[in-house]
Design a protein around this motif. Structure first.
Motif, PDB file in Angstrom:
ATOM      1  N   LYS A 166       0.829  -1.265  -0.014  1.00 27.06           N
ATOM      2  CA  LYS A 166      -0.033   0.081   0.216  1.00 27.06           C
ATOM      3  C   LYS A 166       0.758   1.280   0.028  1.00 27.06           C
ATOM      4  CE  LYS A 166      -4.305  -1.902   2.312  1.00 27.06           C
ATOM      5  NZ  LYS A 166      -3.946  -3.348   2.090  1.00 27.06           N
ATOM      6  N   PHE A 167       2.232   1.171   0.362  1.00 25.23           N
ATOM      7  CA  PHE A 167       3.109   2.384   0.279  1.00 25.23           C
ATOM      8  C   PHE A 167       3.670   2.397  -0.704  1.00 25.23           C
ATOM      9  CE2 PHE A 167       1.494   1.489   4.590  1.00 25.23           C
ATOM     10  CZ  PHE A 167       1.548   2.660   5.265  1.00 25.23           C
ATOM     11  N   SER A 168       3.805   1.472  -1.639  1.00 29.61           N
ATOM     12  CA  SER A 168       4.666   1.651  -2.895  1.00 29.61           C
ATOM     13  C   SER A 168       4.382   2.875  -3.636  1.00 29.61           C
ATOM     14  CB  SER A 168       4.354   0.308  -3.878  1.00 29.61           C
ATOM     15  OG  SER A 168       2.911   0.506  -4.480  1.00 29.61           O
ATOM     16  N   GLY A 169       5.514   3.415  -4.270  1.00 29.61           N
ATOM     17  CA  GLY A 169       5.560   4.711  -4.980  1.00 29.61           C
ATOM     18  C   GLY A 169       6.152   5.832  -3.969  1.00 29.61           C
ATOM     19  N   MET A 170       6.123   5.537  -2.765  1.00 29.48           N
ATOM     20  CA  MET A 170       6.508   6.550  -1.678  1.00 29.48           C
ATOM     21  C   MET A 170       8.043   6.794  -2.152  1.00 29.48           C
ATOM     22  SD  MET A 170       4.341   7.714   0.246  1.00 29.48           S
ATOM     23  CE  MET A 170       2.432   6.939   0.694  1.00 29.48           C
ATOM     24  N   PRO A 171       8.768   8.151  -1.871  1.00 22.01           N
ATOM     25  CA  PRO A 171      10.020   8.273  -2.080  1.00 22.01           C
ATOM     26  C   PRO A 171      11.086   7.278  -1.163  1.00 22.01           C
ATOM     27  CG  PRO A 171       9.122  10.393  -1.824  1.00 22.01           C
ATOM     28  CD  PRO A 171       8.039   9.244  -1.474  1.00 22.01           C
ATOM     29  N   CYS A 172      11.972   6.608  -1.813  1.00 20.02           N
ATOM     30  CA  CYS A 172      12.942   5.822  -0.967  1.00 20.02           C
ATOM     31  C   CYS A 172      13.885   6.752  -0.081  1.00 20.02           C
ATOM     32  CB  CYS A 172      14.024   5.123  -2.052  1.00 20.02           C
ATOM     33  SG  CYS A 172      13.056   3.975  -3.420  1.00 20.02           S
ATOM     34  N   PHE A 173      14.374   5.943   0.654  1.00 18.04           N
ATOM     35  CA  PHE A 173      15.007   6.857   2.054  1.00 18.04           C
ATOM     36  C   PHE A 173      16.380   5.899   2.237  1.00 18.04           C
ATOM     37  CE2 PHE A 173      11.955   3.853   3.655  1.00 18.04           C
ATOM     38  CZ  PHE A 173      12.557   3.428   4.899  1.00 18.04           C
ATOM     39  N   LEU A 174      17.022   6.584   3.337  1.00 19.19           N
ATOM     40  CA  LEU A 174      18.191   6.064   4.039  1.00 19.19           C
ATOM     41  C   LEU A 174      18.063   5.363   5.185  1.00 19.19           C
ATOM     42  CD1 LEU A 174      21.252   8.226   3.160  1.00 19.19           C
ATOM     43  CD2 LEU A 174      20.818   6.229   2.114  1.00 19.19           C
ATOM     44  N   GLN A 175      18.014   4.276   5.486  1.00 19.74           N
ATOM     45  CA  GLN A 175      17.657   3.420   6.872  1.00 19.74           C
ATOM     46  C   GLN A 175      19.041   3.811   7.845  1.00 19.74           C
ATOM     47  OE1 GLN A 175      16.930  -0.636   6.729  1.00 19.74           O
ATOM     48  NE2 GLN A 175      17.647  -0.946   8.923  1.00 19.74           N
ATOM     49  N   LEU A 176      19.208   4.762   8.668  1.00 22.70           N
ATOM     50  CA  LEU A 176      20.516   5.402   9.300  1.00 22.70           C
ATOM     51  C   LEU A 176      20.527   4.561  10.526  1.00 22.70           C
ATOM     52  CD1 LEU A 176      19.708   9.067   8.581  1.00 22.70           C
ATOM     53  CD2 LEU A 176      21.289   7.667   7.269  1.00 22.70           C
ATOM     54  N   ASP A 177      21.898   4.468  10.921  1.00 26.10           N
ATOM     55  CA  ASP A 177      22.317   4.022  12.208  1.00 26.10           C
ATOM     56  C   ASP A 177      22.706   4.987  12.940  1.00 26.10           C
ATOM     57  OD1 ASP A 177      23.392   2.845  14.603  1.00 26.10           O
ATOM     58  OD2 ASP A 177      24.302   1.124  13.361  1.00 26.10           O
ATOM     59  N   GLY A 178      22.106   5.824  13.990  1.00 20.98           N
ATOM     60  CA  GLY A 178      22.434   7.269  14.292  1.00 20.98           C
ATOM     61  C   GLY A 178      23.650   6.740  15.234  1.00 20.98           C
ATOM     62  N   PRO A 179      23.660   5.993  16.116  1.00 26.96           N
ATOM     63  CA  PRO A 179      24.694   5.768  16.996  1.00 26.96           C
ATOM     64  C   PRO A 179      26.228   5.678  16.526  1.00 26.96           C
ATOM     65  CG  PRO A 179      22.892   4.671  18.052  1.00 26.96           C
ATOM     66  CD  PRO A 179      22.429   5.030  16.542  1.00 26.96           C
ATOM     67  N   ALA A 180      26.070   4.784  15.137  1.00 25.89           N
ATOM     68  CA  ALA A 180      27.242   4.760  14.434  1.00 25.89           C
ATOM     69  C   ALA A 180      27.636   5.750  13.691  1.00 25.89           C
ATOM     70  CB  ALA A 180      27.000   3.540  13.435  1.00 25.89           C
ATOM     71  N   ILE A 181      26.781   6.589  13.193  1.00 28.51           N
ATOM     72  CA  ILE A 181      27.375   8.026  12.570  1.00 28.51           C
ATOM     73  C   ILE A 181      28.094   8.881  13.519  1.00 28.51           C
ATOM     74  CG2 ILE A 181      26.307  10.195  11.666  1.00 28.51           C
ATOM     75  CD1 ILE A 181      24.011   8.524  10.434  1.00 28.51           C
ATOM     76  N   LEU A 182      27.435   8.838  14.912  1.00 28.29           N
ATOM     77  CA  LEU A 182      28.019   9.727  15.958  1.00 28.29           C
ATOM     78  C   LEU A 182      29.367   9.163  16.341  1.00 28.29           C
ATOM     79  CD1 LEU A 182      25.166  10.372  18.564  1.00 28.29           C
ATOM     80  CD2 LEU A 182      26.060  11.957  16.757  1.00 28.29           C
ATOM     81  N   ALA A 183      29.572   7.589  16.469  1.00 26.92           N
ATOM     82  CA  ALA A 183      30.870   7.168  16.775  1.00 26.92           C
ATOM     83  C   ALA A 183      31.818   7.042  15.551  1.00 26.92           C
ATOM     84  CB  ALA A 183      30.486   5.661  16.940  1.00 26.92           C
ATOM     85  N   ALA A 184      31.383   7.575  14.456  1.00 26.49           N
ATOM     86  CA  ALA A 184      32.516   7.596  13.330  1.00 26.49           C
ATOM     87  C   ALA A 184      32.995   9.081  13.546  1.00 26.49           C
ATOM     88  CB  ALA A 184      31.614   7.605  12.034  1.00 26.49           C
ATOM     89  N   HIS A 185      32.346   9.818  14.149  1.00 27.24           N
ATOM     90  CA  HIS A 185      32.971  11.319  14.500  1.00 27.24           C
ATOM     91  C   HIS A 185      33.366  11.498  15.920  1.00 27.24           C
ATOM     92  CE1 HIS A 185      31.516  12.952  10.439  1.00 27.24           C
ATOM     93  NE2 HIS A 185      30.443  12.117  10.652  1.00 27.24           N
ATOM     94  N   GLY A 186      33.376  10.405  16.553  1.00 30.41           N
ATOM     95  CA  GLY A 186      33.907  10.533  18.120  1.00 30.41           C
ATOM     96  C   GLY A 186      33.025  11.124  19.000  1.00 30.41           C
TER      97      GLY A 186
END
Length: 964
Positions: free
Chosen positions: A558-578
């Motif tokens: 039922k949601f097909s056609g919606m814009p694709c997106f990034l599934q993000l790992d927030g803690p991993a993004i923070l960790a990559a920046h210390g």
């Protein structure tokens, strides 16, 4: 539910092996859920003494009950229905009952699902599961809940109980009291739900073992990021009897593991301001819209233990404990288009709903401002636990019966509540980074999934353009603890023409509630604080996203056609920046984390007197019931912080080491006392027909989260103003109620048809209010000194909670249960059907949909209905059931705060079947939410103004049961 002393003794003498009701202690079949001594404590091996008729005994009704119970020979759903009919028939109060055969025959997801099969009882589905129970149009905050006669603490952060915390496998019986009586614990304005675990001394054999194992599959999980489609349920229960059946031990454990699944389309609320669009249209704008895949897993483990020791024929001791922990791991991945309101100059081609609220159009941003199609990676993971346990002693000597119970219960809840946003940037990583130009076209579709499209959608999956703007952690942490003591005394009156017994008792409860808010924030939404000196997000740029911390996700079904997106790992993004997130109380940049933290202490001191009516000749017919009065004394006080400003407070250091002197400790509260009379009458017209009348004054304590004392403040034009939205000065929710009903019972407990009307006048409801020129000093709230005058500031606004004028709730209920309709192979076919019609003159003004609308009383569905068809034939059992409720208002939809919305009508169908392979083995199958019924909400009274549409999928279980 009150069963006369000789009734239960006769039932036990007949060889029954199931629990006799909802009682004060799980260890005794004759205690009551309200904690009053039932006075029918004669053990089974003393049945000769208790069942023998004494001169003047009123035994006709008792003999009928004993005969009816002892002759039940059917199995499966038929057995559960017939037991429930007998308990309802011979109860002094207006009750509905679910027995162990119905609950445990094929376990529901939780006890909440089982309760919704009762007339006038409905549930609010949270994350696809029945959780908060509504009774007769009143929400869970008006409902008292006990387990083994003990008040239950809450994991909801308010008064209402989240029943999905209680595995149905561990609950032996549940009763819904719709009328009150003096021996019931106060709090049940809507009703009282009394649950009970099993008594090992009532087990059918010396040693009993039951094991259940089944696997599950969710039909929608494969469409949702972070969800696994498979799960399982395991449970085991053992009961043993020792020392010539004087010592009983029971142990039970139940574990559920299943995916957390929801695909949701969210239209956000309006700010209630009417603006002019570039087209010249007058419109209410909304904050935006969201589309999310909410995935994860749910793991619940329930444990219970019971020990019963009959020291003598007159003295019995017991101890029992129940523990349940529930971890709901839940992540919301998708996108959120914000801010539409405040950016009316960006709107074109607006489509307006019937009340002038924008339901579609195009928002075009040149970039660099506060509008963006944010990528979201939210974390709603919640850990909850409930413990309830105690010690019980019961002494019975001749006509005297004493029941004493000492208990402790506690609940905890910790929701991590992470809000992560990422946006497309020009010059990501450079000092002059700025939001890209963006465009969104959308159209809400009312109670269906709407449409959304982005201009240049490819940038939202391009790691070179996307940066993490904000990572915010805003935990909700609650602790709820109760310590209670109860003693009840009953004296039998075997020769009295009107009363069979008199009762008296005391009840003490110390209740402590703690709310703990914390916060951690990196960056800012849309990156607006990056170059803003003095702001919390100053010099915190958007962070680049490593490829290892992102996956591209698209939509299906039922949601097909919606814009694709990034599934993000927030803690991993923070960790990559210390960076490591560490939420703490922050009195400098997020003072609300201190203000919304605090404690509430409640003390209950109750005393009651009650007479049990059993009159044989009243105008030629028998009259039973009870009459009594309860005195309830309550004390409520809250500790919190008040923002006084100007350094007029005391030094307080937050979790970041910052010290402020702008806040002062505050302790505010009140005491009150009430006399609560009640009467319940049952007039027996014939052996199969009876009329009921009940009347009572009842009360429920205010929602405990609305009694926090903490408050913030601001000064304007020499006036001191306070905000907070809570008040420890709230009055309880008092009400007067009456019921009138008629019941006809078919032969051999094969069915019942009943109907009744009820009326409740509730004195007040808790609502938010803003007072002008409020007298703070008179309310015990200190006002700081104005340094320009040397005198206290003038009284200004007070934004708080108050007791708004109440109103009435009235309605009718009809119920039909019938089996043995046809002979032969179809004798095991049965039906159950319930219908309730409820109305109220109470209205709640609400402008979240734009123009102000008057919503109904929270939890009130005008129409609630359920129906089930079941069939038992030899080793085979099956049931198909449906639950319907019409639209209702509720504040369980969460944004930053709880939002009052309208839930659309829904019907949920389930199917269950089992086959007994042998005396030890049984195969089972269940299909829950057969039609994948979504939860749908909208704002105000305008169905076109979409709130949330959530699809949870269909869940199928297959498994086996083993009995020894």
């Amino acid at each position: 539910m009150i069963l006369k002393r000789n009734v239960l003794a006769l039932a036990l003498a007949s060889g029954l092996c199931f629990t006799a009701g909802i009682h004060a202690a799980p260890i005794d079949t004759d205690a009551k859920a309200d904690g009053a001594a039932a006075g029918n404590a004669a053990p089974a091996d003393q049945s000769t003494q208790t069942a023998t008729a004494q001169p003047g005994d009123k035994t006709k009704q008792e003999e009928q009950l004993a005969k009816s119970l002892s002759t039940i020979t059917v199995t499966g759903y038929n057995q559960g229905m017939e037991k429930a009919i007998d308990y309802q028939r011979y109860s002094d109060t207006i009750t509905n009952v679910i027995t162990a055969a119905d609950i445990g025959g094929l376990p529901d997801q939780s006890i909440a699902d089982a309760l919704t099969r009762l007339p006038g009882v409905s549930a609010e589905r949270i994350a696809g599961q029945a959780s908060q129970i509504n009774i007769r149009g009143l929400s869970g905050n008006f409902i008292q809940t006990t387990l083994n006669g003990r008040e239950q603490p809450s994991t909801s952060g308010s008064n209402y109980i989240q029943f999905d915390q209680y595995p149905s496998e561990l609950i032996n019986m549940a009763t819904v009291y719709k009328s009150s009586q003096s021996s019931l614990i106060t709090g049940g304005v809507g009703g009282t739900i009394a649950m009970e675990t099993a008594n090992p001394l009532n087990a059918p054999k010396e040693q009993n073992l039951n094991i259940d194992a089944r696997g599950s599959y969710n039909s929608q999980a494969n469409d949702v990021a972070g969800a696994n489609s498979t799960g399982y349920r395991l449970s085991a229960a053992w009961q043993g009897k020792f020392l010539n059946d004087t010592l009983g031990v029971g142990l039970g454990v139940a574990q559920m593991y299943q995916p957390h699944v929801a695909e949701q389309f969210v239209g956000e609320a309006s700010d209630g301001n009417l603006v002019t669009l570039p087209s010249g249209q007058q419109a209410y704008l909304t904050q935006g819209l969201q589309v999310q895949q909410n995935g994860g897993n749910e793991r619940r483990t329930g444990e219970m233990a019971t020990v019963v020791w009959k020291a003598t024929d007159e003295l019995q001791f017991g101890a029992d404990a129940f523990y349940s922990k529930f971890k709901d791991t839940s992540f919301g991945y998708g996108f959120r288009s914000q801010n539409i309101y405040g950016n009316q100059s960006l709107v074109s081609n607006a489509v307006l709903g019937p009340y002038g609220t924008m339901t579609g159009g195009t928002i075009t941003s040149p970039g660099g401002n506060n509008f963006s199609n944010e990528t979201t990676a939210d974390n709603y993971t919640t850990n909850t636990s409930v413990f309830s346990g105690g010690l019980n002693m019961k002494w019975n000597h001749g006509p005297w019966h004493v029941d004493t119970d000492l208990s402790m219960s506690r609940a905890t809840s910790n929701e991590i509540n992470v809000d992560t946003t990422a946006d497309p940037y020009n010059n990501l990583g450079a000092a002059n980074q700025s939001l890209m130009a963006q465009s969104t076209t959308y159209q809400l579709a009312g109670r269906q999934v709407g449409s959304v499209s982005f201009g240049n959608p490819g940038v939202y999956t391009n790691l070179n353009d996307m940066g993490l703007s904000r990572y915010g952690v805003y935990p909700y942490i609650y602790h709820d603890k109760m310590k209670a003591f109860r003693t009840d005394v009953k004296y039998d009156l075997p020769n009295n023409a009107w009363f069979s017994a008199v009762e008296a008792g005391v009840y003490l409860n110390n209740h402590t509630y703690n709310a703990d808010r914390q916060v951690y924030v990196y960056g800012s939404e849309w990156g607006t604080d990056y170059s803003n000196p003095g702001s919390a997000g100053f010099n915190q740029p958007a962070l680049s996203i490593p490829a290892s911390a992102a996956n591209v996700r698209c939509w299906k079904g039922k949601f097909s056609g919606m814009p694709c997106f990034l599934q993000l790992d927030g803690p991993a993004i923070l960790a990559a920046h210390g960076i490591t997130a560490n939420p703490v109380k922050d009195i400098h940049n997020n003072s609300w984390s201190m203000i919304q933290s605090g404690s509430v202490d409640e003390q209950t001191r109750d005393l009651y007197f009650q007479g049990d009516i059993d009159a044989q000749e009243v105008f030629g017919h028998e009259l039973t019931g009870n009459v009594g009065i309860r005195y309830s004394h309550q004390k409520q006080y809250s500790n919190g912080l008040q923002q006084v400003g100007n350094g007029a407070g005391v030094p307080i250091t937050d979790g970041n080491g910052y010290t402020s002197t702008d806040y002062a400790p505050l302790n505010v509260g009140k005491t009150y006392s009430d006399w609560l009379p009640s009467v319940n009458l049952v007039y027996h017209l014939t052996e199969d027909d009876q009329m009921r009348f009940s009347a009572a004054k009842v009360l429920a304590r205010p929602p405990i989260n609305k009694m926090l004392a903490g408050s913030g403040s601001w000064v304007s034009n020499g006036q001191y103003n306070v905000w907070g939205g809570t008040s420890p000065l709230l009055d309880p929710l008092r009400a007067f109620q009456w019921d009138l009903g008629y019941e006809h019972y078919f032969d051999d407990s094969s069915g019942v048809i009943s109907g009744g009307v009820f009326y409740k006048h509730i004195d007040s409801f808790v609502q938010d209010v803003t007072y002008n020129n409020f007298d703070f000093a008179a309310a015990g709230i200190p006002v700081p000194t104005d340094p320009s005058t040397g005198k206290p500031y003038l009284n200004g606004q007070y934004q708080t909670s108050y007791n708004a004028t109440g109103g009435s709730v009235k309605g009718l209920e009809m119920s039909l249960s019938k089996n043995h309709i046809f002979p032969g192979i179809w004798e095991g076919l049965g039906v159950q059907a319930n219908f309730a019609l409820t109305t109220s003159n109470v209205r709640n003004p609400n402008n979240l949909g734009g123009a102000e609308a008057n919503l109904s009383l929270p939890g009130l569905s005008k129409r609630v209905a359920s129906a089930a068809v079941f069939y038992d034939y030899g080793p085979f059992s099956a049931r198909v059931s449906g639950n319907y409720r019409s639209k209702f208002a509720s504040d369980t939809q969460m944004s930053v705060n709880n939002q009052m919305v309208t839930f659309a009508a829904e019907t949920v169908y389930d199917f269950q079947a089992s086959y007994e392979i042998s005396k030890q083995w049984r195969a089972v199958m269940q299909v829950l939410n057969l039609t994948n019924q979504p939860t749908r909400t909208y704002f105000g009274s305008d169905p076109s103004q979409t709130g949330t549409i959530q699809y949870f999928g269909r869940t199928t279980y297959l498994g086996v049961e083993f009995k020894l």
